[in-house]
Design a protein around this motif. Structure first.
Motif, PDB file in Angstrom:
ATOM      1  N   ARG A 122       8.809  -8.214 -20.296  1.00 51.38           N
ATOM      2  CA  ARG A 122       7.516  -7.827 -19.743  1.00 51.38           C
ATOM      3  C   ARG A 122       6.414  -8.858 -19.966  1.00 51.38           C
ATOM      4  O   ARG A 122       5.494  -8.964 -19.144  1.00 51.38           O
ATOM      5  CB  ARG A 122       7.072  -6.486 -20.313  1.00 51.38           C
ATOM      6  N   ASN A 123       6.475  -9.640 -21.073  1.00 55.33           N
ATOM      7  CA  ASN A 123       5.329 -10.502 -21.370  1.00 55.33           C
ATOM      8  C   ASN A 123       5.077 -11.541 -20.283  1.00 55.33           C
ATOM      9  O   ASN A 123       3.931 -11.883 -20.000  1.00 55.33           O
ATOM     10  CB  ASN A 123       5.469 -11.177 -22.736  1.00 55.33           C
ATOM     11  N   GLU A 126       2.746 -10.258 -17.366  1.00 55.52           N
ATOM     12  CA  GLU A 126       1.382  -9.816 -17.634  1.00 55.52           C
ATOM     13  C   GLU A 126       0.372 -10.856 -17.148  1.00 55.52           C
ATOM     14  O   GLU A 126       0.598 -12.057 -17.252  1.00 55.52           O
ATOM     15  CB  GLU A 126       1.214  -9.547 -19.123  1.00 55.52           C
ATOM     16  N   PHE A 129      -0.623 -13.515 -19.631  1.00 53.88           N
ATOM     17  CA  PHE A 129       0.342 -14.590 -19.785  1.00 53.88           C
ATOM     18  C   PHE A 129       0.105 -15.654 -18.705  1.00 53.88           C
ATOM     19  O   PHE A 129       0.147 -16.858 -18.984  1.00 53.88           O
ATOM     20  CB  PHE A 129       1.751 -14.021 -19.666  1.00 53.88           C
ATOM     21  N   TYR A 183      10.911 -12.821 -27.060  1.00 58.86           N
ATOM     22  CA  TYR A 183       9.560 -12.924 -26.492  1.00 58.86           C
ATOM     23  C   TYR A 183       8.990 -14.335 -26.639  1.00 58.86           C
ATOM     24  O   TYR A 183       8.538 -14.923 -25.650  1.00 58.86           O
ATOM     25  CB  TYR A 183       8.623 -11.906 -27.144  1.00 58.86           C
ATOM     26  N   ALA A 187       8.265 -17.193 -23.707  1.00 59.36           N
ATOM     27  CA  ALA A 187       6.974 -17.859 -23.557  1.00 59.36           C
ATOM     28  C   ALA A 187       7.133 -19.373 -23.536  1.00 59.36           C
ATOM     29  O   ALA A 187       6.566 -20.067 -22.683  1.00 59.36           O
ATOM     30  CB  ALA A 187       6.042 -17.429 -24.688  1.00 59.36           C
ATOM     31  N   ASN A 253       3.690 -11.679 -27.767  1.00 61.01           N
ATOM     32  CA  ASN A 253       4.365 -10.644 -26.976  1.00 61.01           C
ATOM     33  C   ASN A 253       3.397  -9.853 -26.120  1.00 61.01           C
ATOM     34  O   ASN A 253       3.752  -9.369 -25.049  1.00 61.01           O
ATOM     35  CB  ASN A 253       5.132  -9.688 -27.894  1.00 61.01           C
ATOM     36  N   SER A 254       2.143  -9.713 -26.561  1.00 58.75           N
ATOM     37  CA  SER A 254       1.127  -8.973 -25.808  1.00 58.75           C
ATOM     38  C   SER A 254      -0.216  -9.628 -26.088  1.00 58.75           C
ATOM     39  O   SER A 254      -0.852  -9.338 -27.103  1.00 58.75           O
ATOM     40  CB  SER A 254       1.093  -7.499 -26.217  1.00 58.75           C
ATOM     41  N   ASP A 256      -3.981 -10.142 -25.861  1.00 54.17           N
ATOM     42  CA  ASP A 256      -5.247  -9.565 -25.406  1.00 54.17           C
ATOM     43  C   ASP A 256      -6.460 -10.275 -26.009  1.00 54.17           C
ATOM     44  O   ASP A 256      -7.597  -9.864 -25.793  1.00 54.17           O
ATOM     45  CB  ASP A 256      -5.319  -8.053 -25.657  1.00 54.17           C
ATOM     46  N   GLN A 275      -5.154  -6.475 -22.183  1.00 58.23           N
ATOM     47  CA  GLN A 275      -3.902  -5.739 -22.073  1.00 58.23           C
ATOM     48  C   GLN A 275      -4.145  -4.394 -21.409  1.00 58.23           C
ATOM     49  O   GLN A 275      -5.147  -3.732 -21.661  1.00 58.23           O
ATOM     50  CB  GLN A 275      -3.305  -5.490 -23.462  1.00 58.23           C
ATOM     51  N   PRO A 279       1.810  -1.531 -21.378  1.00 59.56           N
ATOM     52  CA  PRO A 279       2.095  -2.947 -21.122  1.00 59.56           C
ATOM     53  C   PRO A 279       3.251  -3.196 -20.164  1.00 59.56           C
ATOM     54  O   PRO A 279       3.532  -4.353 -19.839  1.00 59.56           O
ATOM     55  CB  PRO A 279       2.424  -3.481 -22.518  1.00 59.56           C
ATOM     56  N   GLU A 283       5.104  -5.497 -15.060  1.00 56.27           N
ATOM     57  CA  GLU A 283       6.468  -5.848 -14.684  1.00 56.27           C
ATOM     58  C   GLU A 283       7.021  -4.844 -13.684  1.00 56.27           C
ATOM     59  O   GLU A 283       7.707  -5.222 -12.722  1.00 56.27           O
ATOM     60  CB  GLU A 283       7.382  -5.957 -15.907  1.00 56.27           C
TER      61      GLU A 283
END
Length: 333
Positions: A122-123, A126, A129, A183, A187, A253-254, A256, A275, A279, A283
């Motif tokens: 998912r990351n 976003e 990202f 994760y 990235a 991973n998230s 914000d 965020q 989350p 995706e």
């Protein structure tokens, strides 16, 4: 409307179904569980849902066209393969597959059957990202990065009590690197490309998997250090070192919070990142766009890039755990 089926009835499945419904493009149509009461308890709040306690029945539900798979890691491959052969798109929770051979077979089969396969990492979907990706300079202005994702798992208490839960089992392709380390690996590869060399130094626990570890991804002119673990917590930020300053993010991973500390101008620039409450919405939205618009060229290109990124991440994770002597049962197949 995408008619969604699920395999796995844990918290992450519930979060994905809620995210899918939030997009307005999915309807939960079917739930698989080995126990009927478990399936019914999960699906009762989602309206008219069919239930199955064997996979043949589940995949033969005619109006079901997309399946989200969140079973133990080692089961993903056979379930995804059965789903594709039944004509269903498959969304497979990370880590999608245990080995590069499994990944390659699913990608090839999906292409042959004109079916979509997504790894639910998912990351990378976003907006935060993507904002960071747009901010980053060319690679020759990058000096390195440190990414950490360590979170204590309550299942480790079971290991300490002499048990072997799935997430800490070689049989079920578990461990810190594949669960949380994926994760920061995603990235790094999404932002910087494929590393020249990938190594991992693991702290193994009683079950033989890595409870924690440190990885190094070596690029032409810089290294990315990755720290991951499921037997302790980390509160370190993620940092990318640039020739003119440092980009600091609250997490990998998230994201914000993100700010660039400009060394030349001695100032701090905050990036516009945030965020969503759930989350997994972004995706789910991206997957739906591709599924519902199969002839759209731009979306098709995005899809191919996601698949190739999944393939490359799988290979790097495989190389890292091999360097640490972590051997899954799936490796012997």
């Amino acid at each position: 409307m995408i008619q969604l089926g699920i395999i796995g009835t844990n918290w992450i499945t519930d979060q994905f179904v809620q995210a899918a419904h939030e997009t307005g493009k999915y309807q939960l149509a079917a739930v698989y569980s080995r126990r009927l009461e478990t399936a019914q308890k999960f699906g009762e709040k989602y309206g008219d849902v069919e239930y199955a306690t064997d996979l043949d029945t589940f995949f033969n539900i005619e109006h079901l066209n997309t399946v989200y798979i969140a079973s133990p890691n080692s089961l993903h491959f056979e379930q995804a393969k059965q789903g594709i052969l039944a004509g269903k798109n498959v969304i497979v929770e990370k880590p999608a597959f245990s080995t590069p051979n499994e990944m390659a077979e699913i990608i090839e089969l999906a292409n042959q059957k004109k079916i979509f396969f997504f790894e639910a990492a998912r990351n990378i979907h976003e907006q935060a990202f993507k904002t960071v990706a747009d901010f980053l300079p060319l690679k020759n202005h990058i000096l390195g990065a440190d990414f950490s994702f360590m979170k204590y798992s309550s299942r480790y208490d079971q290991v300490l009590a002499g048990q072997e839960p799935n997430v800490f089992s070689l049989h079920f392709s578990g461990g810190a690197l594949v669960d949380l380390g994926i994760y920061p690996v995603y990235a790094a590869l999404a932002w910087f490309g494929i590393p020249k060399e990938s190594v991992y130094y693991a702290q193994k626990i009683a079950t033989g998997v890595d409870g924690s570890g440190t990885g190094i991804l070596r690029y032409d002119h810089f290294d990315v250090t990755i720290r991951t673990g499921k037997i302790s917590d980390s509160f370190q930020p993620a940092e990318i070192y640039l020739t003119d300053g440092t980009l600091v993010m609250n997490a990998i991973n998230s994201i914000d919070e993100a700010e660039f500390h400009d060394r030349n101008h001695q100032q701090i620039k905050k990036l516009n990142v945030h965020q969503l409450e759930n989350p997994m919405v972004e995706e789910a939205e991206n997957f739906a766009k591709v599924i519902l618009n199969p002839t759209n060229h731009k979306l098709g290109t995005d899809y191919e890039e996601w698949v190739e990124l999944s393939r490359n991440v799988n290979q790097v994770i495989y190389d890292m755990r091999k360097s640490a002597g972590i051997v899954f049962d799936a490796d012997e197949k």
